[in-house]
Design a protein around this motif. Structure first.
Motif, PDB file in Angstrom:
ATOM      1  N   HIS A   8       0.763  -1.396  -0.021  1.00 34.40           N
ATOM      2  CA  HIS A   8      -0.083   0.015   0.089  1.00 34.40           C
ATOM      3  C   HIS A   8       0.670   1.052  -0.624  1.00 34.40           C
ATOM      4  O   HIS A   8       0.277   2.511  -1.136  1.00 34.40           O
ATOM      5  N   VAL A   9       2.234   1.018   0.617  1.00 33.38           N
ATOM      6  CA  VAL A   9       2.720   2.471   0.673  1.00 33.38           C
ATOM      7  C   VAL A   9       3.477   2.678  -1.082  1.00 33.38           C
ATOM      8  O   VAL A   9       3.397   3.830  -1.783  1.00 33.38           O
ATOM      9  N   PHE A  10       3.483   1.442  -1.591  1.00 32.18           N
ATOM     10  CA  PHE A  10       4.925   1.452  -2.122  1.00 32.18           C
ATOM     11  C   PHE A  10       3.230   1.945  -3.974  1.00 32.18           C
ATOM     12  O   PHE A  10       3.811   3.232  -4.563  1.00 32.18           O
ATOM     13  N   TYR A  11       2.117   1.458  -3.582  1.00 34.46           N
ATOM     14  CA  TYR A  11       0.937   1.623  -4.064  1.00 34.46           C
ATOM     15  C   TYR A  11       0.880   3.784  -4.329  1.00 34.46           C
ATOM     16  O   TYR A  11       0.684   4.167  -4.956  1.00 34.46           O
ATOM     17  N   GLU A  47      11.793  10.291  -7.459  1.00 34.95           N
ATOM     18  CA  GLU A  47      13.462  10.251  -6.796  1.00 34.95           C
ATOM     19  C   GLU A  47      12.543  10.191  -4.956  1.00 34.95           C
ATOM     20  O   GLU A  47      13.206   9.422  -4.027  1.00 34.95           O
ATOM     21  N   ILE A  48      11.159  10.292  -4.905  1.00 35.55           N
ATOM     22  CA  ILE A  48      10.540  10.092  -4.105  1.00 35.55           C
ATOM     23  C   ILE A  48      10.245   8.436  -3.638  1.00 35.55           C
ATOM     24  O   ILE A  48      10.054   7.999  -2.501  1.00 35.55           O
ATOM     25  N   PHE A  49      10.172   7.963  -5.194  1.00 32.76           N
ATOM     26  CA  PHE A  49      10.652   5.920  -4.863  1.00 32.76           C
ATOM     27  C   PHE A  49      11.704   5.628  -4.192  1.00 32.76           C
ATOM     28  O   PHE A  49      11.621   4.858  -3.292  1.00 32.76           O
ATOM     29  N   VAL A  50      13.142   5.616  -4.718  1.00 37.27           N
ATOM     30  CA  VAL A  50      13.923   5.778  -4.156  1.00 37.27           C
ATOM     31  C   VAL A  50      13.743   6.103  -2.152  1.00 37.27           C
ATOM     32  O   VAL A  50      15.064   5.189  -1.860  1.00 37.27           O
ATOM     33  N   THR A  68      11.667   5.956  -0.327  1.00 34.09           N
ATOM     34  CA  THR A  68      11.097   5.457   0.448  1.00 34.09           C
ATOM     35  C   THR A  68      11.819   4.246   0.633  1.00 34.09           C
ATOM     36  O   THR A  68      11.458   3.845   1.617  1.00 34.09           O
ATOM     37  N   THR A  69      12.105   3.537  -1.235  1.00 37.11           N
ATOM     38  CA  THR A  69      12.816   1.989  -0.301  1.00 37.11           C
ATOM     39  C   THR A  69      14.356   2.446   0.180  1.00 37.11           C
ATOM     40  O   THR A  69      14.501   1.355   1.413  1.00 37.11           O
ATOM     41  N   LEU A  70      14.737   3.458   0.509  1.00 42.56           N
ATOM     42  CA  LEU A  70      16.246   3.140   1.440  1.00 42.56           C
ATOM     43  C   LEU A  70      15.738   4.073   2.899  1.00 42.56           C
ATOM     44  O   LEU A  70      16.310   3.180   3.231  1.00 42.56           O
ATOM     45  N   VAL A  71      14.384   4.362   2.941  1.00 39.64           N
ATOM     46  CA  VAL A  71      14.112   5.004   4.198  1.00 39.64           C
ATOM     47  C   VAL A  71      13.328   3.382   4.731  1.00 39.64           C
ATOM     48  O   VAL A  71      13.913   2.922   5.849  1.00 39.64           O
ATOM     49  N   ILE A  72      13.076   2.564   3.944  1.00 39.84           N
ATOM     50  CA  ILE A  72      12.866   0.957   4.311  1.00 39.84           C
ATOM     51  C   ILE A  72      13.471   0.319   5.062  1.00 39.84           C
ATOM     52  O   ILE A  72      13.917  -0.642   5.643  1.00 39.84           O
ATOM     53  N   VAL A  73      14.881   0.295   3.672  1.00 34.57           N
ATOM     54  CA  VAL A  73      16.042  -0.738   4.400  1.00 34.57           C
ATOM     55  C   VAL A  73      16.820  -0.584   5.381  1.00 34.57           C
ATOM     56  O   VAL A  73      16.531  -1.353   6.479  1.00 34.57           O
ATOM     57  N   LEU A  74      16.796   0.935   5.423  1.00 35.38           N
ATOM     58  CA  LEU A  74      17.363   1.463   6.777  1.00 35.38           C
ATOM     59  C   LEU A  74      17.450   1.543   8.734  1.00 35.38           C
ATOM     60  O   LEU A  74      17.052   1.168   8.841  1.00 35.38           O
ATOM     61  N   SER A  92      16.240   1.098  -9.278  1.00 31.81           N
ATOM     62  CA  SER A  92      16.253   2.504  -8.153  1.00 31.81           C
ATOM     63  C   SER A  92      17.187   2.145  -7.170  1.00 31.81           C
ATOM     64  O   SER A  92      18.325   3.188  -6.382  1.00 31.81           O
ATOM     65  N   ILE A  93      17.355   1.068  -6.395  1.00 30.49           N
ATOM     66  CA  ILE A  93      18.492   0.734  -5.848  1.00 30.49           C
ATOM     67  C   ILE A  93      19.589   0.130  -5.808  1.00 30.49           C
ATOM     68  O   ILE A  93      20.732   0.716  -4.698  1.00 30.49           O
TER      69      ILE A  93
END
Length: 576
Positions: A210-213, A222-225, A227-233, A269-270
């Motif tokens: 739902h977050v990625f959607y 930029e926001i997608f990248v 978001t991915t970084l924040v989730i991983v960290l 993106s990652i």
């Protein structure tokens, strides 16, 4: 005028990136894995060599982030359906090979090296895990991915990656202080892992889609990248808060996202961050390599490298034979799995950090692992030739014809040898059969062989790059041979071998590309069919015809293009 003083860390980071860049460029020219380039760069600029960079806290932070993204990427690539499809190799050969290799290596380290049980287990585990990245890359470049021994090797390496993840969980527990019972720490580690892992699995399963959607609605890369970084960290921070590995949290999130529709976009993106941080991680590991050991202990390190490769090879062969594989397959799979994985480096780094291994010990192990990875491309590319040598030691000759001989009629004559039984090969076979011309086909795809035999065709498993198999197909009594090759050099070698052996039958060579016709014709081929080149000419002819050009004019242009590349001249010269 204000004088700006450059911080030491900035200069060190600049030195690391510059040396890594130069090393990667040089190593790629030599077809050596990038991992070794980063390790070499780190060793060269580290405190044991030029001393340009110190292994400080900042560098270690980047290296830990590199491991985190490495495990996240592994999670994205991990597929439960794929694992189940390879269940025979994973749950049979894989578990047996992993258990035997760790047991033999750790026992030898305890008995002969005097290491503690914890240190021996970590070192053995690190040396046992094979590099999936190197294996897949080399098999892809050699076009061997669909062969049975290659699929077995990939399945075993996947299991070893999972075992490396489990060791990353247990290493902090093995490094506890003497006044803290080990079993309590292990129980706490496993319990925390199950609890937090279950929580992260739930979040990744029901919340992150739902977050990625919602993020994709914004249509901002930029926001997608970000978001991915924040989730991983965040996943890594949560695990680290409970004394567990940051990389474990990233792996769990990666597994769940790997099954989602956002997997490919997340991976793309990652990738830039992952590649840079992983490079810093391996460079930081290289800084721990004491190059001075090469001058004082090079003979022992060389012996250690040979023993590790032989041990992994032997345990793989034994395990494969136990589960019912042939000696041919066992030897080839053992050579493919003989190197150490990048996860082995991560295990050694973590074990050194928690105090299980000393700096000198980790440096020796890393040097041995470095050497096995450097040898790996050669072992994979020449696994058949090496297997033949191993067969000589055991008194048994390995050959692709061992299990196929019973399918070939001994009186076969006047036939066509058709190497490659895919769509093109099946179409050729259909026309041969319609004109009552016997043929024998071969293919390295076992499914194609099964389907051909089910339809009543004479199809065997094997590759035409082995002259022994062609001889077993009675090439001396054949009317024609149609041989398919991915490599022009391999095609030239086999055709030359056929001609030097005295066989004079016409040979048609199918290749993907249209370069180096001269070498193939001079080697003895009567006709060369470059599939991509001919397909492009056919498409161009159809385009010109649809645009209204006369058919005769189109054919004249196509023939002129063939002649310009020398194709007509070379084939006709051979046939005349």
């Amino acid at each position: 005028m204000i004088e700006w003083k450059q911080p030491a860390f900035f200069l060190e980071l600049l030195v690391i990136l510059t040396s890594s860049l130069i090393s990667v460029v040089v190593f790629r020219r030599l077809r050596i894995p990038d991992i070794l380039a980063y390790l070499f760069a780190g060793a060269l600029i580290g405190p044991y060599a030029l001393g340009l960079v110190k292994d400080d806290e900042n560098i270690r932070l980047f290296s830990e982030l590199g491991v985190t993204f490495l495990l996240f990427d592994l999670g994205l690539e991990f597929s439960l359906p794929r694992l189940l499809a390879l269940r025979r190799s994973v749950f049979g050969l894989g578990i047996l090979q992993l258990t035997l290799t760790i047991a033999v290596l750790s026992g030898a380290l305890i008995w002969f090296g005097g290491y503690s049980a914890a240190a021996s287990l970590v070192i053995a585990g690190a040396l046992t895990v094979s590099s999936t990245a190197i294996i897949v890359r080399e098999l892809y470049e050699l076009k061997l991915g669909n062969r049975h021994h290659a699929q077995l090797s990939v399945g075993v390496s996947i299991l070893q990656d999972l075992a490396a993840v489990m060791l990353l969980i247990l290493i902090p527990a093995l490094g506890v202080t003497p006044d803290q019972p080990v079993y309590e720490q292990i129980a706490w580690t496993i319990g925390s892992t199950l609890l937090l892992g279950g929580f992260l699995l739930g979040v990744a399963r029901w919340v992150l889609p739902h977050v990625f959607y919602e993020v994709t609605k914004i249509q901002s890369e930029e926001i997608f990248v970000l978001t991915t970084l924040v989730i991983v960290l965040l996943s890594g921070w949560l695990m680290n808060s409970f004394g567990l590995s940051m990389a474990l949290g990233a792996f769990i999130i990666g597994v769940m996202l790997g099954e989602s529709e956002f997997r490919h976009q997340v991976e793309a993106s990652i990738r830039p961050f992952r590649d840079i941080l992983m490079g810093l991680f391996f460079a930081s590991l290289g800084m721990k390599l004491d190059i001075g050991l090469l001058s004082g202990e090079w003979s022992m390190l060389l012996l250690g490298t040979v023993l590790v490769v032989l041990c992994k090879l032997a345990m793989t062969i034994v395990s494969a034979l136990i589960v019912g594989e042939s000696l041919n397959t066992a030897c080839k799979a053992g050579l493919i799995l003989a190197q150490v994985s990048e996860f082995g480096f991560a295990l050694i780094a973590l074990a050194t950090e928690v105090g299980i291994l000393t700096t000198d010990t980790s440096s020796r192990v890393l040097l041995i692992a470095w050497a096995t990875m450097a040898l790996s491309p050669l072992l994979i590319r020449y696994n058949f030739e090496i297997s033949q040598v191993l067969a000589g030691v055991t008194g048994r000759r390995l050959s692709a014809r061992d299990k196929e001989s019973e399918h070939i009629p001994p009186d076969l004559a006047g036939h066509v040898i058709l190497a490659g039984y895919g769509r093109v090969g099946q179409m050729i076979g259909k026309f041969l059969q319609a004109n009552d011309i016997p043929f024998i086909a071969m293919d390295i795809d076992s499914e194609q062989v099964k389907r051909g035999r089910k339809d009543g065709e004479l199809v065997i498993y094997g590759s035409c790059d082995r002259i022994e198999l062609l001889e077993h197909c009675h090439i001396g009594r054949a009317r024609l041979a149609i041989l398919t090759f991915k490599s022009l050099k391999e095609a030239q070698r086999v055709v030359s071998k056929i001609r030097s052996s005295g066989y004079v039958l016409p040979i048609i060579v199918r290749t993907q590309h249209h370069s180096d016709y001269t070498g193939l014709i001079m080697a003895g081929a009567n006709h060369v069919v470059p599939e991509m080149f001919e397909a492009s000419l056919l498409m161009a002819a159809e385009v010109l015809t649809m645009l209204g050009l006369a058919k005769a004019e189109v054919e004249e242009q196509v023939d002129a293009e063939r002649k310009r590349h020398g194709h007509l001249k070379w084939t006709s010269a051979r046939q005349s």
